[in-house]
Each structure stands twice: as C-alpha cells, then as structure tokens.
Design a protein around this motif. Sequence first.
Motif, short mmCIF file in Angstrom:
data_model
loop_
_atom_site.label_atom_id
_atom_site.label_comp_id
_atom_site.label_asym_id
_atom_site.label_seq_id
_atom_site.Cartn_x
_atom_site.Cartn_y
_atom_site.Cartn_z
N CYS A 75 38.07 18.86 -12.12
CA CYS A 75 36.78 19.04 -11.45
C CYS A 75 35.65 19.34 -12.44
N HIS A 100 31.80 13.65 -10.29
CA HIS A 100 31.93 13.92 -8.84
C HIS A 100 31.46 15.33 -8.48
N PHE A 101 31.28 16.19 -9.50
CA PHE A 101 30.96 17.60 -9.23
C PHE A 101 29.84 18.09 -10.17
N CYS A 140 30.58 18.81 -4.36
CA CYS A 140 30.99 17.41 -4.49
C CYS A 140 29.77 16.52 -4.27
#
Length: 521
Positions: A98, A105-106, A392
């Motif tokens: 992440c 995506h984050f 997200c």
Amino acid sequence: MPLTGSYLGDAAAAVTFVAAMLVLVCRWIYGYWKRRGVPFLEPESVFGNFKEILLSRKYFGEGLQELYWRLQPHPYGGIFVSLRPALLVRDPDLIKSCLVKDFNHFQHRGFKVDEKHDPLSAHLFNLGGPRWRALRTKLTPTFTSGKMRLMFPLMEACAREMVAVLQPLAEGRQEVEIKEWNARFTTDVIGTCAFGIQCNSLRDPESEFRKMGRSIFNSPLRTLFNFVRCGYLLHINSVSPGCERFFMGVVRDTVDYRKKNDVKRNDFVNLLLELQEKGQVQPDHESADTGKKVAHSPDIDFTFTDDLFAAQCFVFFVAGFETSSTTMSFCIHELAVNPDVQDRLRSEVDSVLSRHGGEVTYDAVQEMTYLDMVVAETLRKYPPVANFSRACTEPYNLPGTSVRIENPVKVIIPVYAIHHDPKYYPDPEKFDPERFTEEGKASRHHFVYLPFGEGPRICIGMRFGLLQAKLGIASLVSKFVFSATSKTPVKLRMDPKSAVTSSIGGINVRISARTRNDGEW
C-alpha cells in the motif's frame, strides 16, 4: 388549534417510518465488508468501532491496538469509522504494498482541503494528487543533509539556551515537567529555522509562538469535527481564527521584511521565497528521503500563492515542534526510570564530545550511535503519530485475493499496535535500545517500524525532527542527571484528547546538575 388524535397518529407514523429507514440504511452501510467477504468487526453504534476514540475516552493508539488484536490472525480486516468503512492492515507485506509497491492506488491521506475557508489546510500533509507531488518535489531540497548542516548552528544556539535556563533548577535538584521545557526548546528551534524569528519561549513561556503552539493541540472538539469530516462541511477551520491570523501575519511580515531588505538565510522561508520567485527548483537535487540525486521534472507546474506559502510554514511549525518535543520528553522519562541506559548514553556523549572539543557539533551528533538507538526505541514505544491512513484513489485488488478496495475507502496502518506486537518486539513494554543495533534491525521486517511512515509520503521533515531531538537530548544528558520522583510512573498513561501521542499530566522528573564525580567533560 389543538392537535387531534389523527394528527398525532400521522406524526408518530412518520417518525417511525424515518427511524425504520435510518435503521435499514445503517444496516446496509454496516454490511459493506460482509458483502465483500472480508473479515470485519461489528460496529458498536453510529460511531462504528471508534466510539471510545471519537469521544476522547481512549487514546487513539490503544483504541486501534484493541481492534488490531481482535482481528488476529487475519492480515487485514474491515472496520467502521462512524458510518465510513475502512480497512485495518496488520500484515507488513501488505503495508509495504500500500505504501510503496502500489502507491499509485493510495496517494492521498484522505483529508479535505478547503483553501477558500481554511487556507492553512492546504499544506503538504493534507494535499494529494499532482499538487502534492509538485510541492513535495519543490520542498525536498529543504531537508537534505547539507541543509541540515547549515541549519544546525541555529538549533545548537537554542540548545545552549535551554541548558542555561535549566541550570538553576538543576543546581537545586528540582522536580520539573520536562515536556513543557522541551516544547519551548523546539518552538524556539522552529521559530529561528523556519521564520528567522527569535521566539524566546525558553525565557518567556507566554511568548506568542508558544501560546499558538498550545492552542493548536488543545482543541479536541475541533479535531473531532474534522476527523469525521463535519468540519469540512460546516467550514470549521483546522485552527482557530486567532491562530490563523497570527500565522498569516507572521509569514506576511517576515516575507515583506526580507524582500525589502534583501535578507538571505539558510532556513525554510528562504527556500519558499525562491520557489515563489523562480517557480521551480534546481534541475538536480539531493532527495531528503534517499540522499540520491533526483532530476527535476520540467512538466510539473505549480502556482505558489501567498496562502499556500503560509500553509507550508504553518505545517512546518506544527509538525516540527510538537512531535520532537514529545519524543524528547518520552526519552527523558525512560532515561529517568532506566538509569543504566542513561549512564551508558551519557558515557557515549562524553566520549564523543571529548573528540570535538566539548562542542555539540553536527558531526558529533552523527557519531552518537547509542543515542540513535535510544531515540529509535523511544519512537518505537511512543510513536508521535499512533496511526496513519491512506485513501484509495484507484480501485485496488489486495495481492493474492479477490478482495477489491474501492475509492475512497481508507486503509489504516496501526503503527502503535505494530510497534507493541511481541511477534516483532519481544516484551514490547520494556525500553530496550538494543533492539536497534544493526543486527536487530536486519532481523525484522522493514515495515514494522513506522514512526515517520514510509514510501513517497514518508515524513519529509524526518531528518530535521531526528536531528532536533538528538541535539536536545545530547545537550541535556551532557549537563544534567534525570531521576524519577513520586510523580514519575513507570508506565505512562496516554492522553486520549491529544492529537499526537502525549501523556496525561506531562512528564515529571527530577533534574540535577552533574558533578565532577559524574565525569563531566
């Protein structure tokens, strides 16, 4: 006209209908993770799983730690922040994905920025997307090792002043609340390194900068509103109107004076002025995160307004003084209750300073390896930011699963819980700097130590904060001895109302001046 039975019956039916609809809506919302086949914790009320945290009854780190253990042995699990679903991530490999591998995506922290009504909210910590990336690129040169070396004499002058004002108290072996003194020190450091202003907080606890620092971290209701996003909807600023006027005024006056008198200093404001005037950074610069040369991206365009200027100064002040002062204070507490650690640290400080003519220099601090271990263990046990999150921004499939995370669901990294997991740190309540020998660090997963975050959004001021804290601790230990008193508990209780990790009642210790028998250099 009196209400008839028919009217009362209709009103009761309407209320019943609305209540039933609300129950159905809440059930649908709270079924979010179940519908996706994700292990989750049942919400307890409209506060979700955060009732005790949001009502300031429980310290954020310990509240998330309870959820962390309730989700064992799952690598992740669904929770609810009020009516919003979030994913609590427990597995270090997934945390790495992440924060680093799948960072695209984050990219956002998920905080709202309202530049029109709350101009100080538009700072690097809150921003996301292209504006964050451009600003990060432009501000990175401020925090390289070369810039830290240039700023160090300004910091060291504040450290000498701190020692001077504490000397009379030490000679009387008085009990002191060391967190307040450390906060005054870091306030003076930030004032001079960011704004070029002598705050004089060490001599005057009611100086304007110190009062503003207190006000920022003493508004739990404002923090609650903004945490659950009501603040953004109601245009409740992240700081009080008085605090906003103060920082806007300080930045405006500082900038006007420097432009009028052509003043150049090795500080934060000077870099921001260069960015505002030139609109770009140097073609190549050293990364504050990796120390490697990074090429400037010419396609990044960024308008540096006066409000944006002030917002960066504001977050530099807030992030710089409070987190470092609490780290120093927790460290002093542990040294007081672990005199063997204190003696070993003092021995190293004396030895290193003797090679540098008794002066606490930049190079001297860099040579203090045990000091580095002591500070690292302090940050492990008391991470200033107990948990952090990433929103997200693009749909994401968790690696090796069919679970899909959607925009704008947040993933929450429970830093405090991970730092206190005996799987990674045996006997986690014990203060043991030996965990951070080179061998100790190599034996653990890199992503189980996260006091500054990780990846592209790692704290940009990490070097500054560490240097400030190490300088302060080395200066104090070289001159004073700290010991426990009747007001010094072995285990501190964390303040549930504080925005950063802080203890209830401060940090109380006895301070004594060193004697020749102590081996003072």
